[in-house]
Design a protein around this motif. Structure first.
Motif, PDB file in Angstrom:
ATOM      1  N   ILE A 170       4.968  -0.933   3.025  1.00  0.00           N
ATOM      2  CA  ILE A 170       3.967  -1.170   4.066  1.00  0.00           C
ATOM      3  C   ILE A 170       2.818  -1.960   3.442  1.00  0.00           C
ATOM      4  O   ILE A 170       2.218  -1.524   2.453  1.00  0.00           O
ATOM      5  CB  ILE A 170       3.412   0.172   4.620  1.00  0.00           C
ATOM      6  N   GLU A 171       2.549  -3.100   4.065  1.00  0.00           N
ATOM      7  CA  GLU A 171       1.480  -3.968   3.545  1.00  0.00           C
ATOM      8  C   GLU A 171       0.159  -3.693   4.256  1.00  0.00           C
ATOM      9  O   GLU A 171       0.150  -3.183   5.373  1.00  0.00           O
ATOM     10  CB  GLU A 171       1.855  -5.439   3.800  1.00  0.00           C
ATOM     11  N   ALA A 172      -0.916  -4.109   3.614  1.00  0.00           N
ATOM     12  CA  ALA A 172      -2.243  -3.995   4.224  1.00  0.00           C
ATOM     13  C   ALA A 172      -2.313  -4.890   5.459  1.00  0.00           C
ATOM     14  O   ALA A 172      -1.669  -5.949   5.501  1.00  0.00           O
ATOM     15  CB  ALA A 172      -3.299  -4.420   3.224  1.00  0.00           C
ATOM     16  N   GLY A 208      -0.495   2.715  -5.059  1.00  0.00           N
ATOM     17  CA  GLY A 208      -0.083   2.686  -6.472  1.00  0.00           C
ATOM     18  C   GLY A 208       0.091   4.042  -7.126  1.00  0.00           C
ATOM     19  O   GLY A 208       0.557   4.126  -8.255  1.00  0.00           O
ATOM     20  N   LYS A 209      -0.248   5.123  -6.416  1.00  0.00           N
ATOM     21  CA  LYS A 209      -0.149   6.464  -7.036  1.00  0.00           C
ATOM     22  C   LYS A 209       1.042   7.236  -6.469  1.00  0.00           C
ATOM     23  O   LYS A 209       1.208   7.308  -5.241  1.00  0.00           O
ATOM     24  CB  LYS A 209      -1.432   7.252  -6.763  1.00  0.00           C
ATOM     25  N   PRO A 210       1.869   7.813  -7.350  1.00  0.00           N
ATOM     26  CA  PRO A 210       2.987   8.616  -6.837  1.00  0.00           C
ATOM     27  C   PRO A 210       2.456   9.847  -6.095  1.00  0.00           C
ATOM     28  O   PRO A 210       1.591  10.553  -6.628  1.00  0.00           O
ATOM     29  CB  PRO A 210       3.754   9.024  -8.106  1.00  0.00           C
ATOM     30  N   VAL A 211       2.959  10.071  -4.880  1.00  0.00           N
ATOM     31  CA  VAL A 211       2.396  11.166  -4.073  1.00  0.00           C
ATOM     32  C   VAL A 211       2.675  12.542  -4.670  1.00  0.00           C
ATOM     33  O   VAL A 211       1.948  13.497  -4.396  1.00  0.00           O
ATOM     34  CB  VAL A 211       2.895  11.113  -2.608  1.00  0.00           C
ATOM     35  N   TRP A 243      -5.232   9.845  -3.912  1.00  0.00           N
ATOM     36  CA  TRP A 243      -4.716   8.975  -2.845  1.00  0.00           C
ATOM     37  C   TRP A 243      -4.958   9.587  -1.462  1.00  0.00           C
ATOM     38  O   TRP A 243      -5.059   8.874  -0.470  1.00  0.00           O
ATOM     39  CB  TRP A 243      -3.227   8.691  -3.056  1.00  0.00           C
ATOM     40  N   LYS A 244      -5.062  10.920  -1.416  1.00  0.00           N
ATOM     41  CA  LYS A 244      -5.242  11.578  -0.108  1.00  0.00           C
ATOM     42  C   LYS A 244      -6.564  11.214   0.560  1.00  0.00           C
ATOM     43  O   LYS A 244      -6.700  11.345   1.768  1.00  0.00           O
ATOM     44  CB  LYS A 244      -5.153  13.100  -0.277  1.00  0.00           C
ATOM     45  N   ARG A 245      -7.521  10.776  -0.245  1.00  0.00           N
ATOM     46  CA  ARG A 245      -8.820  10.391   0.330  1.00  0.00           C
ATOM     47  C   ARG A 245      -8.701   9.093   1.127  1.00  0.00           C
ATOM     48  O   ARG A 245      -9.571   8.757   1.912  1.00  0.00           O
ATOM     49  CB  ARG A 245      -9.854  10.199  -0.791  1.00  0.00           C
ATOM     50  N   HIS A 246      -7.626   8.359   0.888  1.00  0.00           N
ATOM     51  CA  HIS A 246      -7.465   7.043   1.528  1.00  0.00           C
ATOM     52  C   HIS A 246      -6.481   7.083   2.695  1.00  0.00           C
ATOM     53  O   HIS A 246      -6.083   6.045   3.196  1.00  0.00           O
ATOM     54  CB  HIS A 246      -6.977   6.017   0.491  1.00  0.00           C
ATOM     55  N   ILE A 247      -6.083   8.268   3.077  1.00  0.00           N
ATOM     56  CA  ILE A 247      -5.030   8.354   4.094  1.00  0.00           C
ATOM     57  C   ILE A 247      -5.380   9.426   5.130  1.00  0.00           C
ATOM     58  O   ILE A 247      -5.924  10.475   4.793  1.00  0.00           O
ATOM     59  CB  ILE A 247      -3.678   8.637   3.390  1.00  0.00           C
ATOM     60  N   TRP A 256       0.828  -1.211   0.000  1.00  0.00           N
ATOM     61  CA  TRP A 256       0.000   0.000   0.000  1.00  0.00           C
ATOM     62  C   TRP A 256       0.867   1.267   0.000  1.00  0.00           C
ATOM     63  O   TRP A 256       0.505   2.259  -0.573  1.00  0.00           O
ATOM     64  CB  TRP A 256      -0.935  -0.015   1.218  1.00  0.00           C
ATOM     65  N   ILE A 257       1.981   1.162   0.700  1.00  0.00           N
ATOM     66  CA  ILE A 257       2.930   2.296   0.657  1.00  0.00           C
ATOM     67  C   ILE A 257       4.268   1.733   0.168  1.00  0.00           C
ATOM     68  O   ILE A 257       4.791   0.775   0.729  1.00  0.00           O
ATOM     69  CB  ILE A 257       3.106   2.947   2.045  1.00  0.00           C
ATOM     70  N   GLU A 258       4.776   2.319  -0.905  1.00  0.00           N
ATOM     71  CA  GLU A 258       6.075   1.889  -1.436  1.00  0.00           C
ATOM     72  C   GLU A 258       7.023   3.091  -1.405  1.00  0.00           C
ATOM     73  O   GLU A 258       6.733   4.116  -2.027  1.00  0.00           O
ATOM     74  CB  GLU A 258       5.952   1.462  -2.898  1.00  0.00           C
ATOM     75  N   ILE A 259       8.087   2.941  -0.695  1.00  0.00           N
ATOM     76  CA  ILE A 259       9.097   4.006  -0.635  1.00  0.00           C
ATOM     77  C   ILE A 259      10.366   3.452  -1.248  1.00  0.00           C
ATOM     78  O   ILE A 259      10.906   2.450  -0.764  1.00  0.00           O
ATOM     79  CB  ILE A 259       9.341   4.458   0.825  1.00  0.00           C
TER      80      ILE A 259
END
Lengths: 240, 281
Positions: free
Chosen positions: B26-28, B64-67, B74-78, B4-7
């Motif tokens: 970071i995984e779900a 999956g979306k570059p910040v 993506w901000k709606r999900h965080i 869910w989060i890839e850095i």
């Protein structure tokens, strides 16, 4: 349109939260401004050149100062300068375009009514002004000043995006700004032989329709330019 | 299923401080704690995840979306709760709720009322007039009911009293249960780590030292009190002090001790704080 609706909603929260201080400061500034406007006749007779500077400060800066401290641009951690609302809104699912627009709505609400009162007061307090202007030229004059309010005054709204500035750079840009204002002020006196306000009256009376068209174009261009500039600054700034 | 989060190789220079390159996924369904000394870059990393600052290199993707891309959906999900709320001071709790709630489709009003009741939060008082502890409680009351997929918390319990800390942990555990969610929290609180974290991402001087599964980490370190200390190095030995030995490979250590006919007077798993201190040495 939907973006403006969202932006207005956000702006309404901010305005409501600062309503008490907004009204107090608004009344205080109007009282102070009317005192300054009492000298308008003296200025038109060429006896009070300082009026121009006072009028410009009142017209452009008072609207920005009207906001309560919590909503004004300030130094945050490190070298970050910004309005706290910008940081807050960016942490929420609000597109940057809406954040920018919300700042413009807030600035418009703080500036336009105040500036309109000032412009309506001019013919009320000054007999000389009334004799120099017709209803049509007066409308052109008002449009010129609203165009300036947008093209110049909205730099205050756009600057809320802030940036990462060292104190030295801020002092330097402040000095440049003062020097720039002084240069424009001096040039207008040199070219027109009159002060800035008097010069805009001349524009409105001698080139009425050109002034109206230029004012409208300037308003639209300023409105769009400062929004684009603010969006760019938000993207560039590190809100750490 | 992608993280869910890839850095990836995220880097940021702030004056003399250099963060990264940091790599983390970071995984779900997990709670990951960022752990490190003061100034190790935890808050900076969280702010980079929220695109509050520009990276000097690398990339961060959320769902999956570059910040730093044009698509900000993506901000709606965080949900991001910073260490210090900026811009909230002029608003009351009620005003903040009215501002925030409509921005989230899954906003849970009942949960908001439950949390504000549990912590006895005065909702008619301006945020700036509340004590730091009460501000933190209100921040949490405005964070959990958003019910976003991802929750990012920076020092969420730093100002909370002991009973409130416990309540918060129970709330967070309940919050994680119903559906797949992910939590990232930066913390210095051992209790947060012990009771909440599944994974620990250790950071030091801007660098990521490693991502550790908490349970594996705690079972990998053991302290032994021996009848005598062997002269030579013991397999898995991390440090020794008199007849006390710390091992990072208990199986190998125990085999060696048995083979050497040395008796173990006592042995104990290392506390998580001790392990972290050893890793951050």
């Amino acid at each position: 349109m939907n973006e403006w609706k969202q932006a207005s909603r956000l702006a309404a929260f901010e305005l409501k939260a600062s309503m008490k201080s907004l009204i107090t400061i608004f009344v205080f500034y109007i009282a102070m401004s009317l005192l300054v406007l009492m000298t308008f006749d003296l200025y038109l007779e060429g006896e009070f050149r300082f009026f121009d500077l006072l009028f410009l400060v009142i017209f452009f800066l008072f609207p920005a100062w009207m906001k309560s401290k919590e909503f004004q641009m300030q130094k945050m951690d490190g070298d970050l300068w910004t309005a706290p609302s910008i940081v807050m809104l960016q942490q929420l699912p609000i597109p940057k375009g809406v954040i920018v627009k919300s700042r413009f709505v807030v600035h418009a609400v703080c500036s336009f009514p105040f500036q309109l009162i000032l412009l309506i007061s001019l013919p009320v307090v000054s007999e000389n002004f009334r004799s120099l202007m017709t209803p049509v030229t007066y409308i052109a004059f008002v449009l010129i000043w609203f165009a300036l309010s947008i093209a110049v005054g909205f730099i205050m709204a756009a600057s809320e995006a802030g940036g990462n500035f060292k104190t030295r750079a801020i002092v330097k840009s402040f000095i440049y700004m003062i020097a720039g204002i002084a240069a424009v002020y001096g040039l207008i006196y040199w070219f027109a032989g009159n002060g800035f306000v008097r010069w805009t009256m001349t524009l409105a009376t001698d080139w009425t329709w050109v002034s109206v068209i230029v004012a409208i174009v300037l308003s639209i261009a300023g409105w769009k330019y400062w929004q684009a500039d603010m969006r760019k600054m938000i993207k560039k700034t590190d809100y750490l | 299923m992608p993280a869910w989060i890839e850095i990836k190789d995220a880097r940021k220079n702030v004056d003399d401080f250099q963060l990264g390159p940091v790599n983390l996924e970071i995984e779900a369904g997990t709670i990951t704690a960022l752990v490190g000394t003061n100034g190790s870059g935890k808050s900076t990393l969280l702010k980079l995840m929220m695109n509050l600052a520009n990276m000097d290199g690398g990339m961060i993707r959320i769902l999956g979306k570059p910040v730093d891309g044009g698509d900000e959906s993506w901000k709606r999900h965080i949900t991001f709760q910073p260490q210090k709320q900026i811009g909230w001071n002029a608003y009351t709790g009620n005003e903040l709720k009215n501002l925030i709630a409509p921005l989230y489709v899954k906003w849970d009003d009942k949960l908001f009322e439950h949390i504000t009741g549990l912590f006895d939060i005065p909702l008619n008082k301006r945020f700036g007039k509340l004590s730091p502890g009460m501000q933190q409680k209100l921040s949490l009351a405005l964070a959990l009911p958003r019910k976003t997929d991802i929750l990012i918390l920076d020092e969420p319990t730093a100002s909370l009293d002991i009973p409130s800390k416990k309540l918060f942990m129970d709330l967070l555990v309940d919050w994680m249960e119903p559906e797949d969610r992910a939590v990232v929290l930066a913390t210095h609180q051992p209790d947060d780590l012990r009771k909440l974290a599944d994974y620990l991402f250790l950071m030091q001087d801007g660098q990521g030292i490693g991502l550790y599964e908490k349970d594996v980490l705690t079972s990998s370190y053991r302290r032994y009190w021996l009848t005598e200390m062997p002269a030579d190095s013991v397999p898995g030995e991390l440090s020794r002090d008199g007849r006390q030995l710390i091992s990072q490979n208990p199986d190998a250590t125990e085999q060696f001790i048995v083979a050497q006919n040395i008796q173990v007077l006592d042995d104990q798993a290392l506390e998580l704080e001790d392990i972290i201190s050893l890793l951050l040495k």
